[in-house]
Write a protein that holds these residues in place. Structure first.
Motif, PDB file in Angstrom:
ATOM      1  N   ALA A 344      41.687   5.466  -3.341  1.00  0.00           N
ATOM      2  CA  ALA A 344      42.131   5.155  -4.701  1.00  0.00           C
ATOM      3  C   ALA A 344      43.431   5.874  -5.003  1.00  0.00           C
ATOM      4  O   ALA A 344      43.708   6.948  -4.453  1.00  0.00           O
ATOM      5  N   ASP A 345      44.211   5.288  -5.878  1.00  0.00           N
ATOM      6  CA  ASP A 345      45.445   5.912  -6.354  1.00  0.00           C
ATOM      7  C   ASP A 345      45.161   6.554  -7.702  1.00  0.00           C
ATOM      8  O   ASP A 345      45.455   5.981  -8.750  1.00  0.00           O
ATOM      9  N   GLY A 346      44.495   7.704  -7.665  1.00  0.00           N
ATOM     10  CA  GLY A 346      44.180   8.415  -8.883  1.00  0.00           C
ATOM     11  C   GLY A 346      42.978   7.840  -9.615  1.00  0.00           C
ATOM     12  O   GLY A 346      42.260   6.961  -9.119  1.00  0.00           O
ATOM     13  N   VAL A 347      42.780   8.301 -10.862  1.00  0.00           N
ATOM     14  CA  VAL A 347      41.636   7.889 -11.665  1.00  0.00           C
ATOM     15  C   VAL A 347      41.711   6.404 -11.988  1.00  0.00           C
ATOM     16  O   VAL A 347      40.691   5.696 -11.973  1.00  0.00           O
ATOM     17  N   ASP A 348      42.920   5.908 -12.272  1.00  0.00           N
ATOM     18  CA  ASP A 348      43.049   4.483 -12.575  1.00  0.00           C
ATOM     19  C   ASP A 348      42.645   3.633 -11.376  1.00  0.00           C
ATOM     20  O   ASP A 348      42.034   2.566 -11.544  1.00  0.00           O
ATOM     21  N   GLY A 349      42.978   4.106 -10.180  1.00  0.00           N
ATOM     22  CA  GLY A 349      42.572   3.377  -8.986  1.00  0.00           C
ATOM     23  C   GLY A 349      41.057   3.361  -8.826  1.00  0.00           C
ATOM     24  O   GLY A 349      40.469   2.343  -8.423  1.00  0.00           O
ATOM     25  N   LEU A 350      40.391   4.488  -9.149  1.00  0.00           N
ATOM     26  CA  LEU A 350      38.925   4.543  -9.097  1.00  0.00           C
ATOM     27  C   LEU A 350      38.330   3.538 -10.069  1.00  0.00           C
ATOM     28  O   LEU A 350      37.397   2.798  -9.723  1.00  0.00           O
ATOM     29  N   ARG A 351      38.859   3.479 -11.288  1.00  0.00           N
ATOM     30  CA  ARG A 351      38.328   2.557 -12.282  1.00  0.00           C
ATOM     31  C   ARG A 351      38.513   1.105 -11.843  1.00  0.00           C
ATOM     32  O   ARG A 351      37.635   0.260 -12.068  1.00  0.00           O
ATOM     33  N   ALA A 352      39.639   0.815 -11.196  1.00  0.00           N
ATOM     34  CA  ALA A 352      39.861  -0.551 -10.718  1.00  0.00           C
ATOM     35  C   ALA A 352      38.869  -0.916  -9.616  1.00  0.00           C
ATOM     36  O   ALA A 352      38.365  -2.044  -9.559  1.00  0.00           O
ATOM     37  N   ILE A 353      38.547   0.049  -8.748  1.00  0.00           N
ATOM     38  CA  ILE A 353      37.560  -0.195  -7.691  1.00  0.00           C
ATOM     39  C   ILE A 353      36.185  -0.465  -8.302  1.00  0.00           C
ATOM     40  O   ILE A 353      35.475  -1.395  -7.895  1.00  0.00           O
ATOM     41  N   VAL A 354      35.795   0.350  -9.295  1.00  0.00           N
ATOM     42  CA  VAL A 354      34.495   0.154  -9.931  1.00  0.00           C
ATOM     43  C   VAL A 354      34.444  -1.200 -10.625  1.00  0.00           C
ATOM     44  O   VAL A 354      33.439  -1.928 -10.536  1.00  0.00           O
ATOM     45  N   ALA A 355      35.524  -1.583 -11.321  1.00  0.00           N
ATOM     46  CA  ALA A 355      35.549  -2.877 -12.008  1.00  0.00           C
ATOM     47  C   ALA A 355      35.376  -4.018 -11.012  1.00  0.00           C
ATOM     48  O   ALA A 355      34.656  -4.992 -11.281  1.00  0.00           O
ATOM     49  N   ALA A 356      36.034  -3.895  -9.837  1.00  0.00           N
ATOM     50  CA  ALA A 356      35.890  -4.944  -8.822  1.00  0.00           C
ATOM     51  C   ALA A 356      34.471  -4.983  -8.263  1.00  0.00           C
ATOM     52  O   ALA A 356      33.905  -6.065  -8.051  1.00  0.00           O
ATOM     53  N   LEU A 357      33.864  -3.806  -8.040  1.00  0.00           N
ATOM     54  CA  LEU A 357      32.491  -3.759  -7.526  1.00  0.00           C
ATOM     55  C   LEU A 357      31.506  -4.323  -8.538  1.00  0.00           C
ATOM     56  O   LEU A 357      30.517  -4.966  -8.171  1.00  0.00           O
ATOM     57  N   GLU A 358      31.772  -4.094  -9.824  1.00  0.00           N
ATOM     58  CA  GLU A 358      30.893  -4.643 -10.859  1.00  0.00           C
ATOM     59  C   GLU A 358      30.874  -6.163 -10.834  1.00  0.00           C
ATOM     60  O   GLU A 358      29.871  -6.788 -11.191  1.00  0.00           O
ATOM     61  N   GLY A 359      31.975  -6.771 -10.417  1.00  0.00           N
ATOM     62  CA  GLY A 359      32.061  -8.224 -10.408  1.00  0.00           C
ATOM     63  C   GLY A 359      31.573  -8.879  -9.136  1.00  0.00           C
ATOM     64  O   GLY A 359      31.603 -10.106  -9.027  1.00  0.00           O
ATOM     65  N   GLU A 360      31.099  -8.080  -8.166  1.00  0.00           N
ATOM     66  CA  GLU A 360      30.614  -8.623  -6.895  1.00  0.00           C
ATOM     67  C   GLU A 360      29.090  -8.656  -6.891  1.00  0.00           C
ATOM     68  O   GLU A 360      28.437  -7.632  -7.087  1.00  0.00           O
ATOM     69  N   VAL A 361      28.525  -9.832  -6.661  1.00  0.00           N
ATOM     70  CA  VAL A 361      27.069  -9.974  -6.594  1.00  0.00           C
ATOM     71  C   VAL A 361      26.548  -9.322  -5.318  1.00  0.00           C
ATOM     72  O   VAL A 361      27.109  -9.535  -4.231  1.00  0.00           O
ATOM     73  N   LEU A 362      25.496  -8.519  -5.423  1.00  0.00           N
ATOM     74  CA  LEU A 362      24.878  -7.931  -4.236  1.00  0.00           C
ATOM     75  C   LEU A 362      24.104  -9.017  -3.494  1.00  0.00           C
ATOM     76  O   LEU A 362      23.224  -9.660  -4.076  1.00  0.00           O
ATOM     77  N   PRO A 363      24.408  -9.254  -2.226  1.00  0.00           N
ATOM     78  CA  PRO A 363      23.680 -10.307  -1.478  1.00  0.00           C
ATOM     79  C   PRO A 363      22.215  -9.942  -1.328  1.00  0.00           C
ATOM     80  O   PRO A 363      21.856  -8.776  -1.138  1.00  0.00           O
ATOM     81  N   ARG A 364      21.363 -10.957  -1.380  1.00  0.00           N
ATOM     82  CA  ARG A 364      19.916 -10.714  -1.367  1.00  0.00           C
ATOM     83  C   ARG A 364      19.315 -10.796   0.025  1.00  0.00           C
ATOM     84  O   ARG A 364      18.088 -10.782   0.166  1.00  0.00           O
ATOM     85  N   ASP A 365      20.139 -10.881   1.052  1.00  0.00           N
ATOM     86  CA  ASP A 365      19.616 -10.895   2.419  1.00  0.00           C
ATOM     87  C   ASP A 365      19.542  -9.496   2.999  1.00  0.00           C
ATOM     88  O   ASP A 365      19.360  -9.325   4.209  1.00  0.00           O
TER      89      ASP A 365
END
Length: 670
Positions: A344-365
């Motif tokens: 990450a590029d600082g705290v803002d980079g961390l927040r962007a990573i979390v936002a992207a992870l929040e939008g990814e569905v966890l696969p059920r397999d």
């Protein structure tokens, strides 16, 4: 019904604690439960003894004559020969009487006790088959009373017990009140045969099995020679044991079936959409100034503690849409996907990573969890993003899962054990709650939502003492202050609204104590209409406090919990999915505000101290805002997940949130 109470920063409903998957009662309680089960079976036996004796005795005598007649026609009537010889052997006669009275009980009860202590995994099956064996025997005694040979001297039999005056043996005055007409089938023979089957099932030592085989033969001889049973009584014991053992094994297979997802958990599978994934979690910021945390450290930690977090090695299996899915073992964990590393590029980079992870569905397999190690957050700081699907646990459950992976158990937040209200009080509270929910007017305000899966994520930290001081000065609770700050922030950042505009938010409430377990969803929610119009902040807080005060009786929460847990459990899976999607959306709410207690001391994760931890709360499908707050070591860590249509910059919402707190801190006191 009990009341809602503020525990640090979390509301708790005083409802009964659920029994969590995998939880086991105390050993003493389990032992007493087994004793009570045995007493219940004995009580049924006592009822058989209390049946009218006159007609039953005549029927038993007729059955004895018929049965003995069959044996003579089949040339199986060896009982009189064995009985006549034993009656003349004074020492053997007494030994046989005591063997008849003692050894079958000692062997069966001894085996059950040994299995209970040494092999608890095999005890339940043995216990079930033994109980069923006795219940089948009692049914036979009731439906087919049979007089034993020793009570028919006119047929040529001798009562060896009374002849030898054997104290305490079956048929002696000490047990005169026992059922004397229970010869068919021979439970003495059935119990000794059952012991042999169970010894074989658990692969006992051959010497032990051989000893029991001798005991079976001795028992067969004794029950015939003492004139307590006929040959056909002993033969009838064989199918009785076979049926009981088979049924016991069937209960073992049922117990071993995969665990089906509960309705309260399946709710979040039903409402999940590609634009609104339903995983919860947290962002753990670690102090790595002294020692770095590597991805291999996290993998090794999880491997070491997999037994503490069983859902980490289970996935969902859905054989049919007509039934809810089940949990099934998935030992082949893909570590390259479950534990990854990002930069990450600082705290803002961390927040962007979390936002992207929040939008990814966890696969059920695969198991429904993930950890992302994020470097470059700040000098001496590394973050771990921990995500777990809502089907696994609620917010408090995810906190508990994370704490199970900590290096040392941290101090828990203070919370007294809630008292369980009685059945009538719960029923009355549920009825009142339904009436209140029916009287609630439907919400009119809808906050803006973009038509994409994108979102914004932000974090802030406030001193918990500050919020407590604000709550004390205004005569409210910490939760009221948090909700009022959210409403004020929405007003300042969101669209222009009239002063009387309200938006309905869900406030999750735990239906258990925070330390009662880590799996499953044990929360319900009450809907709070937050004033988001132009108001002085102290007036906004006063309105929020009044609206929340009406919720503190817990009646609405009890009614909602009854629907979520009990009514939903009776719904067919397709109907339950439709119900969940109908009630969990923008028609009924515009967001979630979750306020949770965390550890009062700072634990360590993978050797590094935990500096901050921010909740990750999923968006309601079609709603634009989710706010999470978690207390840790005197600080309140607040996170915001927002739809870009409401706030293109999550920091703007948090800046407004802090400004509301500051205004309340310096504003007029209620």
């Amino acid at each position: 019904m009990g009341t809602l109470r503020d525990v640090g920063t979390q509301d708790v409903v005083t409802a009964p604690d659920p029994v969590l998957p995998g939880s086991r009662p105390a050993v003493g309680a389990r032992a007493w439960r087994e004793v009570l089960l045995g007493l219940a079976v004995f009580g049924l036996y006592a009822l058989v003894v209390l049946l009218p004796e006159g007609a039953r005795r005549r029927t038993a005598r007729a059955h004895a004559e018929t049965l003995f007649g069959w044996e003579r026609s089949l040339h199986l009537d060896v009982e009189r020969t064995l009985n006549g010889w034993l009656a003349d052997q004074s020492v053997l006669r007494v030994l046989a009487n005591y063997e008849y009275a003692v050894t079958y009980i000692a062997s069966a009860i001894g085996l059950l006790a040994w299995l209970y202590v040494k092999h608890p995994d095999k005890y339940r099956t043995a216990r079930n088959s033994f109980v069923l064996l006795n219940l089948l025997g009692l049914a036979c005694f009731t439906l087919y009373p049979l007089m034993p040979p020793r009570l028919t001297p006119d047929l040529g039999f001798i009562d060896t017990v009374r002849l030898g005056r054997t104290w305490g043996s079956w048929g002696s005055p000490l047990v005169e009140n026992a059922d004397q007409l229970a010869a068919m089938p021979s439970l003495h023979m059935a119990w000794t045969l059952w012991v042999g089957v169970e010894l074989a099932r658990i692969s006992a030592l051959r010497s032990i099995q051989l000893l029991n085989a001798v005991h079976v033969l001795v028992t067969l001889y004794v029950i015939l020679a003492t004139a307590n049973h006929y040959v056909l009584d002993a033969v009838a014991a064989v199918p009785l044991v076979a049926v009981a053992v088979y049924a016991g094994r069937r209960t073992e297979r049922v117990a071993a079936r995969p665990e089906r997802v509960a309705a309260t958990d399946a709710f979040f599978l039903a409402v999940e959409t590609p634009r609104a994934p339903q995983h919860v979690g947290g962002v753990m910021v670690l102090d790595t100034s002294a020692a770095e945390v590597r991805r291999s450290d996290i993998v090794g930690l999880i491997v070491e503690r997999l037994d503490r977090v069983p859902r980490f090695r289970q996935r969902l299996a859905a054989p049919s849409r007509l039934r809810r899915p089940v949990w099934t073992d998935h030992p082949a964990i893909d570590w390259d996907w479950h534990v990854v590393e990002r930069e990450a590029d600082g705290v803002d980079g961390l927040r962007a990573i979390v936002a992207a992870l929040e939008g990814e569905v966890l696969p059920r397999d695969r198991p429904l969890w993930r950890m992302v190690l994020v470097r470059g957050v700040a000098p001496g700081r590394t973050a771990v993003v921990f995500l777990m699907h809502h089907v696994v646990a609620d917010g408090i459950g995810v906190v508990a899962q994370a704490l199970l992976l900590m290096d040392a158990p941290p101090a828990a937040p203070p919370a007294g054990a809630p008292r369980r209200p009685g059945l009538l009080r719960r029923a009355a509270a549920t009825a009142v709650g339904f009436a209140q929910l029916a009287a609630d007017a439907p919400p009119r305000t809808r906050l803006p939502v973009a038509g994409t899966a994108g979102r914004r994520f932000g974090t802030a930290t406030l001193p918990l003492a500050l919020l407590r001081d604000v709550a004390r000065r205004h005569g409210t609770r910490v939760t009221d202050v948090v909700l009022s700050a959210v409403a004020g922030a929405v007003h300042r950042v969101g669209p222009d609204t009239a002063p009387d505009t309200v938006a309905r938010f869900a406030v999750p409430l735990m239906m258990r104590s925070p330390d009662s377990g880590a799996e499953g969803n044990h929360t319900t929610a009450v809907m709070v209409d937050l004033p988001i119009g132009a108001l002085p902040e102290h007036e906004r807080l006063a309105r929020v406090a009044r609206r929340c005060r009406a919720q503190r009786t817990g009646t609405r929460a009890q009614a909602a919990w009854f629907v979520m847990r009990d009514v939903a459990r009776l719904m067919p899976a397709p109907l339950h999915r439709r119900f969940a999607r109908a009630v969990y959306g923008p028609r009924f709410l515009q967001g979630v505000v979750s306020n949770m207690p965390g550890p009062v001391t700072r634990p360590r994760f993978a050797g590094a101290p935990l500096d901050e931890v921010y909740p990750v709360i999923p968006l309601v499908p079609g709603a634009p805002l989710a706010v999470g707050a978690l207390s840790i070591a005197g600080e309140l860590c607040v996170s915001v997940s927002a739809d870009p249509a409401l706030a293109d910059d999550a920091d703007a919402l948090l800046t407004a949130f802090r400004a509301v707190i500051a205004e309340l801190d310096g504003g007029p006191v209620a």
